[in-house]
Structures are given as structure tokens and as C-alpha cells.
Write a protein that holds these residues in place. Structure first.
Motif, PDB file in Angstrom:
ATOM      1  N   GLY A   9       0.790  -1.220   0.000  1.00 16.17           N
ATOM      2  CA  GLY A   9       0.000   0.000   0.000  1.00 16.17           C
ATOM      3  C   GLY A   9       0.822   1.270   0.000  1.00 16.17           C
ATOM      4  N   TRP A  11       2.675   2.319   2.277  1.00 21.01           N
ATOM      5  CA  TRP A  11       2.902   2.845   3.633  1.00 21.01           C
ATOM      6  C   TRP A  11       4.372   2.634   3.976  1.00 21.01           C
ATOM      7  CZ3 TRP A  11       0.072   5.104   7.676  1.00 21.01           C
ATOM      8  CH2 TRP A  11       0.708   5.096   8.925  1.00 21.01           C
ATOM      9  N   GLU A 140      -2.990   6.350   4.919  1.00 19.17           N
ATOM     10  CA  GLU A 140      -3.884   5.880   5.987  1.00 19.17           C
ATOM     11  C   GLU A 140      -5.313   6.359   5.752  1.00 19.17           C
ATOM     12  OE1 GLU A 140      -4.064   5.816  10.882  1.00 19.17           O
ATOM     13  OE2 GLU A 140      -2.857   7.308   9.840  1.00 19.17           O
ATOM     14  N   GLN A 143      -6.953   4.187   3.073  1.00 14.80           N
ATOM     15  CA  GLN A 143      -7.081   2.752   3.316  1.00 14.80           C
ATOM     16  C   GLN A 143      -8.491   2.387   3.751  1.00 14.80           C
ATOM     17  OE1 GLN A 143      -4.042   1.819   6.140  1.00 14.80           O
ATOM     18  NE2 GLN A 143      -2.581   1.172   4.589  1.00 14.80           N
ATOM     19  N   TYR A 146     -10.200   0.553   8.236  1.00 11.60           N
ATOM     20  CA  TYR A 146      -9.829   1.069   9.543  1.00 11.60           C
ATOM     21  C   TYR A 146     -11.081   1.516  10.280  1.00 11.60           C
ATOM     22  CZ  TYR A 146     -10.429   5.758   7.551  1.00 11.60           C
ATOM     23  OH  TYR A 146     -10.935   6.880   6.967  1.00 11.60           O
TER      24      TYR A 146
END
Length: 219
Positions: A9, A11, A140, A143, A146
Motif C-alpha cells: 500500500g 505505507w 492511511e 485505506q 480502519y
């Protein structure tokens, strides 16, 4: 120079920037906080199995120029059969994630793709780390999955999930000196040799090759 560890991803889990000019892609490993913390026993404890063989250190996918360490897995140069070709294909594909992350950083913030000789080393470090933090915030935010708020019904499941995630970050059970807060020199050297084990690198690569081929055969 930027040393980074990233996932699919993009990250960025680890970043080390501002290495002296005498360092290159290989010698930077000697002063990398990523491996220094592993030698000092300050990294998460890992226990997993690959085709029945127990492993207790994580590994990173790297180019062929990097040394044969137990913590690095390279592609197989000149693979001569379908089994090794499959592994090399997947290894190179996943390794592109870090290159993709570098490309995204440069596309989002032009300041890090421009000449930088006029900046001090401290300012360059602040600029790079700020861009990485902002990048991770964007990743984030995009994504899925979460948790954005919790209800009473899923509170228990969420707490259980958090406990499971927290367990991953338990440190290894090593004898630390209460006065210095560090491990003994003998334990340090043992971990140092364990990281740089060429034999472990070979076993790990062979196990991953076998595991990947077996997984494909079952599909």
C-alpha cells in the motif's frame, strides 16, 4: 540517501535519511537503525514457520547487490527452471513497491526531486521526514477497513483485535543489563552473526521457493 521499508500500500514503515556521503546502498546497512535495533534485541519478537522450518527474524526483499544476510532475500540470478523463475518473478514484483513509494513521494512533493545543494543537511532531513509523514497520513486516510468510531456492540471485538495486534510488538525475552539497559556483548555478537548468516539466507530463500511453488500447485 533514503533507506526505506514499505508495503504494498506504499505505507512507509521505516525511513533513514541523511546518511553521510561516503555511504552507499551496501555500506549503509552497517549504520542502519533498522538492523542496529535488531542486533540490540529491541525489535518485535517474531515466530513463524515456512514449510515446517521455524524462523524468528523478519526479512526484507532486496536487490542482488545486497549481501547474503538472514534478514535479506534476493532474487535468483539466471533462474534455470520454472520453480525458480516463479519465485524471482514474484520477488521482483513485490520489490517494486518501494520504488513505487519513492515515485509517489517525488510526484507529490517536487521539493524532494529538485537539486538540494543549497540546503543544509538538517533542513534536508526535516523536509524528507515531513514529506514521508504526510505521505503516510494520505495513505492511511485512503485505506479501507480502519475503524472510524465504535459502537457498544463491537467494542469487545475491537478490544480483542487490539490486544492481538499489540502482542505482535512484544520484544524478545533477552537478558538486559539493569544498569546499562542493554544486552551483554556476547548476546550482541551472537545476534550480529545470526543476522549476517549466509547459510540462513540460503535456507530461507530455498524454503520460500518451495513454499511459493507448492502454493501455486494447490490453486
Amino acid at each position: 540517501m533514503l533507506e526505506a521499508v514499505t508495503s504494498y500500500g506504499t505505507w512507509i514503515w521505516h525511513a533513514f535519511f541523511g546518511v553521510p556521503g561516503s555511504q552507499n546502498d551496501i555500506t549503509v546497512l552497517g549504520c542502519s537503525p533498522l538492523f542496529n535495533r535488531l542486533k540490540e534485541g529491541k525489535t518485535p519478537q517474531l515466530d513463524y514457520y515456512i514449510i515446517g522450518r521455524q524462523c524468528n527474524m523478519g526479512y526484507y526483499l532486496a536487490d542482488d547487490i545486497y549481501p547474503k544476510w538472514a534478514t535479506l532475500v534476493q532474487a535468483i540470478p539466471n533462474p534455470r527452471n520454472d520453480v525458480k523463475k516463479l519465485f524471482t518473478l514474484h520477488q521482483k514484483a513485490y520489490r517494486k513497491d518501494v520504488e513505487r513509494a519513492f515515485g509517489i513521494l517525488q510526484a507529490r512533493w517536487k521539493i524532494i526531486s529538485k537539486p538540494a545543494k543549497g540546503w543544509s543537511r538538517e533542513n534536508l532531513n526535516s523536509i524528507m521526514m515531513s514529506c514521508i509523514i504526510l505521505h503516510n497520513m494520505i495513505v492511511e486516510d485512503k485505506q479501507d477497513g480502519y475503524i472510524d468510531g465504535e459502537s457498544d456492540d463491537d467494542q469487545e471485538d475491537t478490544n480483542r483485535s487490539r490486544r492481538a495486534r499489540a502482542k505482535i510488538y512484544d520484544g524478545p525475552n533477552l537478558p538486559f543489563n539493569l544498569r546499562t539497559g542493554s544486552i551483554s556483548i556476547n548476546e550482541y555478537m551472537r545476534r550480529y552473526k545470526m543476522i549476517r548468516s549466509r547459510a540462513t539466507n540460503n535456507y530461507l530463500q530455498q524454503d520460500l521457493v518451495t513454499h511459493l511453488w507448492a502454493k501455486r500447485s494447490m490453486e
